[in-house]
Design a protein around this motif. Structure first.
Motif, PDB file in Angstrom:
ATOM      1  N   UNK A 213      12.954  -0.182  -1.893  1.00 17.77           N
ATOM      2  CA  UNK A 213      12.942  -0.628  -0.501  1.00 17.77           C
ATOM      3  C   UNK A 213      11.935  -1.754  -0.293  1.00 17.77           C
ATOM      4  N   UNK A 214      10.716  -1.582  -0.808  1.00 21.13           N
ATOM      5  CA  UNK A 214       9.688  -2.620  -0.648  1.00 21.13           C
ATOM      6  C   UNK A 214      10.089  -3.900  -1.371  1.00 21.13           C
TER       7      UNK A 214
ATOM      8  N   UNK B 120      10.635   5.889  -6.634  1.00 25.49           N
ATOM      9  CA  UNK B 120      11.590   4.839  -7.025  1.00 25.49           C
ATOM     10  C   UNK B 120      12.279   4.265  -5.788  1.00 25.49           C
ATOM     11  N   UNK B 121      12.684   5.138  -4.871  1.00 25.17           N
ATOM     12  CA  UNK B 121      13.319   4.657  -3.642  1.00 25.17           C
ATOM     13  C   UNK B 121      12.397   3.787  -2.813  1.00 25.17           C
ATOM     14  N   UNK B 122      11.115   4.175  -2.714  1.00 26.33           N
ATOM     15  CA  UNK B 122      10.157   3.362  -1.960  1.00 26.33           C
ATOM     16  C   UNK B 122       9.969   2.005  -2.618  1.00 26.33           C
TER      17      UNK B 122
ATOM     18  N   UNK C 110       0.823  -1.206   0.000  1.00 27.63           N
ATOM     19  CA  UNK C 110       0.000   0.000   0.000  1.00 27.63           C
ATOM     20  C   UNK C 110       0.860   1.261   0.000  1.00 27.63           C
ATOM     21  N   UNK C 111       1.952   1.246   0.766  1.00 24.99           N
ATOM     22  CA  UNK C 111       2.841   2.406   0.801  1.00 24.99           C
ATOM     23  C   UNK C 111       3.513   2.616  -0.559  1.00 24.99           C
ATOM     24  N   UNK C 112       3.961   1.528  -1.187  1.00 27.49           N
ATOM     25  CA  UNK C 112       4.585   1.638  -2.505  1.00 27.49           C
ATOM     26  C   UNK C 112       3.592   2.160  -3.541  1.00 27.49           C
ATOM     27  N   UNK C 113       2.356   1.653  -3.519  1.00 30.30           N
ATOM     28  CA  UNK C 113       1.340   2.119  -4.468  1.00 30.30           C
ATOM     29  C   UNK C 113       1.020   3.592  -4.243  1.00 30.30           C
TER      30      UNK C 113
END
Length: 237
Positions: free
Chosen positions: A115-116, A110-112, A5-8
């Motif tokens: 990381x995910x 891109x960084x998130x 959810x955070x990446x989306x």
């Protein structure tokens, strides 16, 4: 789910900032057409000489044209990450502040994602390696007390509760088991009285099930008590 959810949110949010102000209009450069129409003009109703209203075209007016401001709908362009550099040549609509903000959001997404993806990849590798190695980690320290020397010791023995019996029925063969391994005792009857394997032998006497040793109907329990060493047989070194 939270990581996805955070990446989306990071990716979709970066694209939302690029589409502002969401009017799909780009300002044309000053042209002779605008200069030619400067002044005050009477607007007539079509097919008559009646004046509907008056329009004034000033020098500060500008003309606009349609331009696609949504990266998702641009044809032939894979706009990822959502950076200002993907604006079509000649149809740039972002102001300088928006360019800076969307650049930050684009690279942050891109960084998130990295990381995910790293977290998922690590979990997959760990889960795969756990198939071939033990995952149990003991806690505490060894007290040097053997299990058989614990005063109140009991083992897991399959049992079935019944309303017709005061004690549980044993779903295993209790022959050879140390009575100290049971957590309960009946002063009137032995443990074999509650052994369901003996009832099964009586009910299935003469059938192939009782003769075929490869067919296990009940749980098998084995107990290997430690050897008792006579202190007098140990010679000092």
């Amino acid at each position: 789910f939270f990581s996805v959810a955070v990446a989306a949110m990071a990716v979709v949010g970066s694209y939302m900032w690029t589409g502002f102000p969401y009017d799909n209009l780009c300002v044309n450069d000053p042209s002779e057409a605008i200069l030619r129409y400067q002044g005050t003009w009477d607007v007539y109703v079509h097919g008559s000489n009646t004046t509907d209203q008056t329009v004034t075209v000033e020098e500060s007016f500008y003309s606009v044209r349609f331009c696609r401001q949504e990266y998702f709908r641009m044809k032939g362009v894979v706009a990822f990450p959502a950076l200002p550099s993907f604006q079509p040549d000649g149809d740039e609509w972002m102001n300088p502040d928006q360019v800076k903000l969307t650049t930050i959001y684009g690279w942050t997404s891109v960084g998130v994602l990295v990381l995910v993806a790293s977290i998922f990849l690590r979990n997959m590798i760990v889960s795969f390696l756990n198939l071939f190695r033990g995952t149990y980690k003991p806690s505490g320290r060894d007290m040097n007390v053997p299990f058989s020397d614990v005063p109140a010791v009991c083992a897991y023995i399959p049992q079935v509760r019944s309303m017709n019996f005061a004690y549980p029925l044993l779903a295993c063969d209790v022959d050879g088991l140390d009575e100290e391994l049971f957590e309960w005792s009946d002063d009137d009857r032995p443990y074999s009285y509650y052994d369901l394997t003996r009832d099964a032998e009586e009910l299935l006497r003469g059938s192939p099930i009782t003769k075929d040793g490869s067919k296990t109907v009940f749980t098998r329990i084995r107990h290997w008590p430690p050897e008792v060493v006579d202190p007098g047989s140990v010679r000092p070194v």
